[in-house]
Design a protein around this motif. Structure first.
Motif, PDB file in Angstrom:
ATOM      1  N   PRO A   9       0.840  -1.196   0.000  1.00 14.81           N
ATOM      2  CA  PRO A   9       0.000   0.000   0.000  1.00 14.81           C
ATOM      3  C   PRO A   9       0.882   1.256   0.000  1.00 14.81           C
ATOM      4  CG  PRO A   9       0.155  -0.861   2.209  1.00 14.81           C
ATOM      5  CD  PRO A   9       0.962  -1.785   1.342  1.00 14.81           C
ATOM      6  N   SER A  10       0.221   2.410   0.038  1.00 11.92           N
ATOM      7  CA  SER A  10       0.932   3.695   0.110  1.00 11.92           C
ATOM      8  C   SER A  10       0.748   4.297   1.495  1.00 11.92           C
ATOM      9  CB  SER A  10       0.404   4.659  -0.950  1.00 11.92           C
ATOM     10  OG  SER A  10      -0.970   4.949  -0.729  1.00 11.92           O
ATOM     11  N   LEU A  11       1.728   5.093   1.914  1.00 10.10           N
ATOM     12  CA  LEU A  11       1.665   5.740   3.219  1.00 10.10           C
ATOM     13  C   LEU A  11       2.015   7.206   3.040  1.00 10.10           C
ATOM     14  CD1 LEU A  11       1.282   5.492   6.271  1.00 10.10           C
ATOM     15  CD2 LEU A  11       3.729   4.956   6.458  1.00 10.10           C
ATOM     16  N   SER A  12       1.157   8.080   3.523  1.00  9.30           N
ATOM     17  CA  SER A  12       1.363   9.525   3.422  1.00  9.30           C
ATOM     18  C   SER A  12       1.037  10.167   4.762  1.00  9.30           C
ATOM     19  CB  SER A  12       0.505  10.125   2.305  1.00  9.30           C
ATOM     20  OG  SER A  12      -0.868   9.861   2.529  1.00  9.30           O
ATOM     21  N   VAL A  13       1.346  11.450   4.862  1.00  7.08           N
ATOM     22  CA  VAL A  13       1.145  12.166   6.119  1.00  7.08           C
ATOM     23  C   VAL A  13       0.424  13.471   5.831  1.00  7.08           C
ATOM     24  CG1 VAL A  13       3.444  13.218   5.955  1.00  7.08           C
ATOM     25  CG2 VAL A  13       2.276  13.146   8.159  1.00  7.08           C
ATOM     26  N   LEU A  14      -0.461  13.826   6.715  1.00  3.14           N
ATOM     27  CA  LEU A  14      -1.196  15.077   6.611  1.00  3.14           C
ATOM     28  C   LEU A  14      -0.969  15.896   7.878  1.00  3.14           C
ATOM     29  CD1 LEU A  14      -4.600  13.635   5.294  1.00  3.14           C
ATOM     30  CD2 LEU A  14      -2.761  14.658   3.939  1.00  3.14           C
ATOM     31  N   PRO A  15      -0.628  17.165   7.790  1.00  2.64           N
ATOM     32  CA  PRO A  15      -0.469  17.922   6.545  1.00  2.64           C
ATOM     33  C   PRO A  15       0.924  17.834   5.938  1.00  2.64           C
ATOM     34  CG  PRO A  15      -0.273  19.410   8.391  1.00  2.64           C
ATOM     35  CD  PRO A  15      -0.537  18.046   8.974  1.00  2.64           C
ATOM     36  N   SER A  16       1.947  17.500   6.731  1.00  5.24           N
ATOM     37  CA  SER A  16       3.320  17.508   6.240  1.00  5.24           C
ATOM     38  C   SER A  16       4.157  16.574   7.100  1.00  5.24           C
ATOM     39  CB  SER A  16       3.899  18.929   6.304  1.00  5.24           C
ATOM     40  OG  SER A  16       5.293  18.931   6.070  1.00  5.24           O
ATOM     41  N   PRO A  17       5.218  15.989   6.516  1.00  4.90           N
ATOM     42  CA  PRO A  17       6.118  15.149   7.328  1.00  4.90           C
ATOM     43  C   PRO A  17       6.996  15.961   8.270  1.00  4.90           C
ATOM     44  CG  PRO A  17       6.939  15.327   5.095  1.00  4.90           C
ATOM     45  CD  PRO A  17       5.606  15.981   5.090  1.00  4.90           C
ATOM     46  N   ILE A  18       6.975  17.272   8.120  1.00  2.00           N
ATOM     47  CA  ILE A  18       7.734  18.126   9.027  1.00  2.00           C
ATOM     48  C   ILE A  18       6.821  18.524  10.177  1.00  2.00           C
ATOM     49  CG2 ILE A  18       9.189  20.147   9.205  1.00  2.00           C
ATOM     50  CD1 ILE A  18      10.120  18.088   7.151  1.00  2.00           C
ATOM     51  N   VAL A  19       7.177  18.084  11.374  1.00  2.00           N
ATOM     52  CA  VAL A  19       6.313  18.279  12.537  1.00  2.00           C
ATOM     53  C   VAL A  19       7.072  19.077  13.592  1.00  2.00           C
ATOM     54  CG1 VAL A  19       4.818  17.146  14.216  1.00  2.00           C
ATOM     55  CG2 VAL A  19       5.315  16.018  12.042  1.00  2.00           C
ATOM     56  N   SER A  55      11.358  19.642   1.290  1.00  2.00           N
ATOM     57  CA  SER A  55       9.916  19.405   1.396  1.00  2.00           C
ATOM     58  C   SER A  55       9.168  20.380   0.498  1.00  2.00           C
ATOM     59  CB  SER A  55       9.463  19.582   2.854  1.00  2.00           C
ATOM     60  OG  SER A  55       8.060  19.487   2.956  1.00  2.00           O
ATOM     61  N   LYS A  56       8.119  19.882  -0.158  1.00  3.58           N
ATOM     62  CA  LYS A  56       7.253  20.710  -0.985  1.00  3.58           C
ATOM     63  C   LYS A  56       5.897  20.822  -0.318  1.00  3.58           C
ATOM     64  CE  LYS A  56       5.131  21.027  -5.570  1.00  3.58           C
ATOM     65  NZ  LYS A  56       4.889  20.318  -6.843  1.00  3.58           N
ATOM     66  N   GLU A  57       5.394  22.021  -0.235  1.00  8.41           N
ATOM     67  CA  GLU A  57       4.131  22.257   0.436  1.00  8.41           C
ATOM     68  C   GLU A  57       2.992  21.489  -0.241  1.00  8.41           C
ATOM     69  OE1 GLU A  57       1.596  26.133   1.975  1.00  8.41           O
ATOM     70  OE2 GLU A  57       2.550  26.186   0.001  1.00  8.41           O
ATOM     71  N   GLY A  58       2.146  20.847   0.572  1.00  9.13           N
ATOM     72  CA  GLY A  58       0.993  20.126   0.052  1.00  9.13           C
ATOM     73  C   GLY A  58       1.267  18.698  -0.335  1.00  9.13           C
ATOM     74  N   THR A  59       2.498  18.233  -0.183  1.00  7.35           N
ATOM     75  CA  THR A  59       2.833  16.845  -0.510  1.00  7.35           C
ATOM     76  C   THR A  59       3.535  16.204   0.679  1.00  7.35           C
ATOM     77  OG1 THR A  59       5.014  17.309  -1.432  1.00  7.35           O
ATOM     78  CG2 THR A  59       3.137  17.505  -2.926  1.00  7.35           C
ATOM     79  N   SER A  60       3.463  14.890   0.736  1.00  8.16           N
ATOM     80  CA  SER A  60       4.166  14.154   1.787  1.00  8.16           C
ATOM     81  C   SER A  60       5.519  13.642   1.324  1.00  8.16           C
ATOM     82  CB  SER A  60       3.314  12.966   2.260  1.00  8.16           C
ATOM     83  OG  SER A  60       3.054  12.079   1.190  1.00  8.16           O
ATOM     84  N   ASP A  61       5.864  13.962   0.078  1.00 12.40           N
ATOM     85  CA  ASP A  61       7.164  13.520  -0.433  1.00 12.40           C
ATOM     86  C   ASP A  61       8.270  14.304   0.267  1.00 12.40           C
ATOM     87  OD1 ASP A  61       5.865  11.839  -2.178  1.00 12.40           O
ATOM     88  OD2 ASP A  61       5.789  13.329  -3.782  1.00 12.40           O
ATOM     89  N   LEU A  62       9.275  13.590   0.692  1.00  9.17           N
ATOM     90  CA  LEU A  62      10.406  14.200   1.388  1.00  9.17           C
ATOM     91  C   LEU A  62      11.680  13.652   0.769  1.00  9.17           C
ATOM     92  CD1 LEU A  62      10.784  16.181   3.758  1.00  9.17           C
ATOM     93  CD2 LEU A  62      11.184  14.196   5.218  1.00  9.17           C
ATOM     94  N   LEU A  63      12.396  14.511   0.101  1.00 10.41           N
ATOM     95  CA  LEU A  63      13.635  14.105  -0.566  1.00 10.41           C
ATOM     96  C   LEU A  63      14.805  14.371   0.367  1.00 10.41           C
ATOM     97  CD1 LEU A  63      14.966  13.058  -3.149  1.00 10.41           C
ATOM     98  CD2 LEU A  63      15.063  15.414  -3.977  1.00 10.41           C
ATOM     99  N   GLN A  64      15.577  13.313   0.678  1.00 13.82           N
ATOM    100  CA  GLN A  64      16.695  13.441   1.600  1.00 13.82           C
ATOM    101  C   GLN A  64      18.014  13.131   0.887  1.00 13.82           C
ATOM    102  OE1 GLN A  64      16.488  11.837   5.570  1.00 13.82           O
ATOM    103  NE2 GLN A  64      14.253  11.659   5.495  1.00 13.82           N
ATOM    104  N   LEU A  65      19.037  13.893   1.243  1.00 11.90           N
ATOM    105  CA  LEU A  65      20.379  13.694   0.701  1.00 11.90           C
ATOM    106  C   LEU A  65      21.394  13.809   1.827  1.00 11.90           C
ATOM    107  CD1 LEU A  65      20.333  15.810  -2.605  1.00 11.90           C
ATOM    108  CD2 LEU A  65      20.195  13.323  -2.407  1.00 11.90           C
TER     109      LEU A  65
END
Length: 587
Positions: free
Chosen positions: A124-134, A257-267
């Motif tokens: 399945p898919s897993l997302s977070v609302l509103p943002s993964p930054i808490v 992080s992009k506003e409105g998405t749960s995608d979090l790109l890490q480097l």
């Protein structure tokens, strides 16, 4: 094959004597699994049962079976036994219990152990609302979803290695099956990485593959980094774009992080020559989906503590709306410091917001709501008072409220020159007027070109006039030097017609003297040998200054003087009319 035989084979057992246990009054044992109770398919697991030091043997049961799956002798020091499962399959999944036997009888049953096999269905898919930054102490909601129609979703926290929450699924309006899991309060001292699985009601211990991991970042604990881009915030589809996250704090990793998405790109972080830590996030090639507001964070490995968010950076993608606005500048492109300038952006198409962008600026500049006037949508951007920093090249764009980060095509470039600021802030600007609009006047370099051309033409004309004047003076001097020789003027070519010889020419040499001295005329006639044409000379008293004598040729029709005819020439030709010369000396 009967279920009991299948279970025995799962445990690697052979068919032997069957044992039925009567629960006794001895303390219950403890059962657990290594490396955990959630096991991927086709991997091994060991079930452990721990009882009393007086235990002689241990028996393993599985729900649904009335007999023990396996009985093991106690291992020294006789307080536990192990039950290995070499290959975890669907059959091995289930609920297990264990007992131990002592000289006084059998113990009570242990608490049940849920042994789960994963990987039997798609993830399945897993997302977070509103943002993964808490923020520290904040709450979020995790959403697990799938199109497969799972009856349940299980959310697992990786640090614990066991199911955290189980929720029955609900069907969303989109048709997807989902379950929501509230999480919080989030504190920095713990790791907050999650996965979720789906399962069906008839096989609750058979789970799907795990979702991609989702990490919650607890922000605000460390100093914030900076987010910037060398390409500027306004980009076109297809171009390359890199967002740089930099900090003077030494971070091991960075997240975008992009506003409105749960995608979090890490480097992973890197150290720059200037002593900063940072990471470059490539968004190439640019697509319309890249438009949005971005922030970045810095963090360290093995910790959920992250920095405060950077200041937001808007990325705007042009050419996504099918129209081009026009841009006007009033009163003109060249202004003095302290004056007022207005940039007017207009469009015939429906525009909710106009954006004014300056080339080379680090941000997206100004946004204004449009106003509808005289059949056009427009917005006025005022600069008052103007400073040298306002000089530069400007464009405007239109956008609609449903997609604020997708822009129209850019207007024609308009450049503002603040007088006195050339060479201090911006390169020499040029002025462009909107397409299909009248020009707003020549630019500064056109004025310079016109002025230089006019000056060059004037200097060329003056030079030509001086040369012509000098040439005329030279011709005049030559003619004046030739005129004192009357013989040269009076002589005619013998080959000329006789009619020419009939002209009477009077030359008067006038000396500028006082008139009361009178005028004296002397007449003489040359002989035919000396003057074949019968030229007669009249001379006034010779002037002492020959250079002051002026000669004038007078037509004989106006002044006519009769002279006696000369004797016929020896050739018998009739004598020509004489030319009379008068030299007048006015004293």
């Amino acid at each position: 094959m009967t279920p009991i035989l299948t279970a025995l084979l799962c445990l690697g057992l052979s068919v032997g004597s069957r044992t039925q246990v009567q629960a006794g009054i001895l303390p219950k044992p403890t059962i657990w699994a290594e490396p955990g109770s959630v096991i991927p398919m086709d991997t091994s697991v060991i079930l452990w049962c721990k009882g009393s030091l007086k235990a002689q043997k241990y028996a393993l049961y599985k729900d649904g079976y009335s007999e023990a799956l396996k009985v093991q002798k106690a291992l020294e020091p006789k307080d536990k036994a192990k039950f290995p499962i070499t290959y975890m399959t669907r059959v091995c999944a289930g609920r297990y219990r264990c007992y131990y036997e002592s000289p006084t009888g059998w113990s009570e049953s242990s608490d049940p152990l849920e042994l789960v096999v994963t990987g039997m269905h798609s993830k399945p898919s897993l997302s977070v609302l509103p943002s993964p930054i808490v923020p520290s102490g904040g709450n979020v909601t995790l959403q697990c979803g799938s199109w497969r129609g799972f009856n349940k979703f299980i959310l697992m926290r990786e640090a614990e290695g066991q199911p955290s929450w189980t929720r029955y699924s609900q069907r969303a309006p989109s048709g997807e099956f989902q379950a929501l899991f509230p999480v919080g309060p989030v504190i920095p001292s713990l790791m907050w990485t999650f996965r979720c699985h789906g399962s069906y009601s008839n096989t609750p211990q058979v789970w799907s593959l795990p979702s991609d991991p989702l990490e919650l970042l607890v922000s605000g604990v460390l100093g914030k980094p900076s987010l910037l881009t060398q390409q500027g915030p306004v980009v076109t589809s297809g171009q390359n774009l890199t967002l740089q996250c930099l900090s003077d704090v030494s971070y091991d990793r960075f997240a975008l992080s992009k506003e409105g998405t749960s995608d979090l790109l890490q480097l992973h972080g890197r150290q720059t020559e200037a002593g900063f830590s940072g990471a470059d996030f490539s968004l190439s090639p640019v697509r319309s989906s890249h438009g949005g507001q971005y922030t970045c964070y810095g963090g360290n490995n093995l910790s959920s503590q992250w920095s405060a968010p950077s200041d937001p950076l808007d990325i705007l993608v042009t050419g996504q709306l099918p129209y081009t606005p026009s841009l006007w500048v009033h009163p003109g492109p060249t202004v003095a410091p302290g004056e007022n300038v207005t940039l007017l952006c207009q469009s015939l198409s429906n525009v909710d917001t106009f954006l004014l962008s300056k080339d080379g600026a680090a941000d997206a500049s100004l946004r204004l709501r449009s106003k509808y006037r005289a059949g056009k949508y427009e917005a006025e951007f005022s600069m008052s008072p103007v400073t040298p920093a306002h000089g530069g090249a400007y464009r405007c764009y239109g956008s609609i409220k449903t997609s604020p980060y997708l822009l129209s095509y850019p207007s024609v470039l308009v450049e503002i020159l603040v007088s006195g600021s050339f060479g201090l802030h911006d390169p020499p600007p040029t002025m462009s007027s909107p397409t299909a609009a009248p020009a707003q006047g020549p630019s500064w370099y056109l004025y310079v070109l016109i002025g230089a051309s006019v000056a060059f033409i004037l200097m060329l004309c003056l030079l030509i006039l001086l040369l012509v004047r000098q040439q005329r003076r030279g011709k005049y001097r030559k003619s004046r030097d030739a005129d004192p020789e009357p013989k040269d003027r009076g002589l005619q070519d013998s080959s000329r017609p006789a009619a020419v010889a009939q002209e009477e020419t009077l030359y008067a040499a006038v000396q500028d003297t006082w008139p009361e001295d009178g005028v004296k005329l002397d007449h003489w006639q040359n002989t035919q040998d000396e003057d074949p044409q019968g030229v007669t000379y009249a001379q006034a008293a010779a002037s002492d200054a020959p250079s002051d004598v002026t000669y004038a040729q007078l037509n004989h029709l106006t002044l006519r003087q009769k002279t006696s005819a000369s004797s016929p020439s020896q050739s018998g030709e009739p004598p020509a009319e004489p030319c009379v010369y008068a030299a007048l000396a006015i004293h």
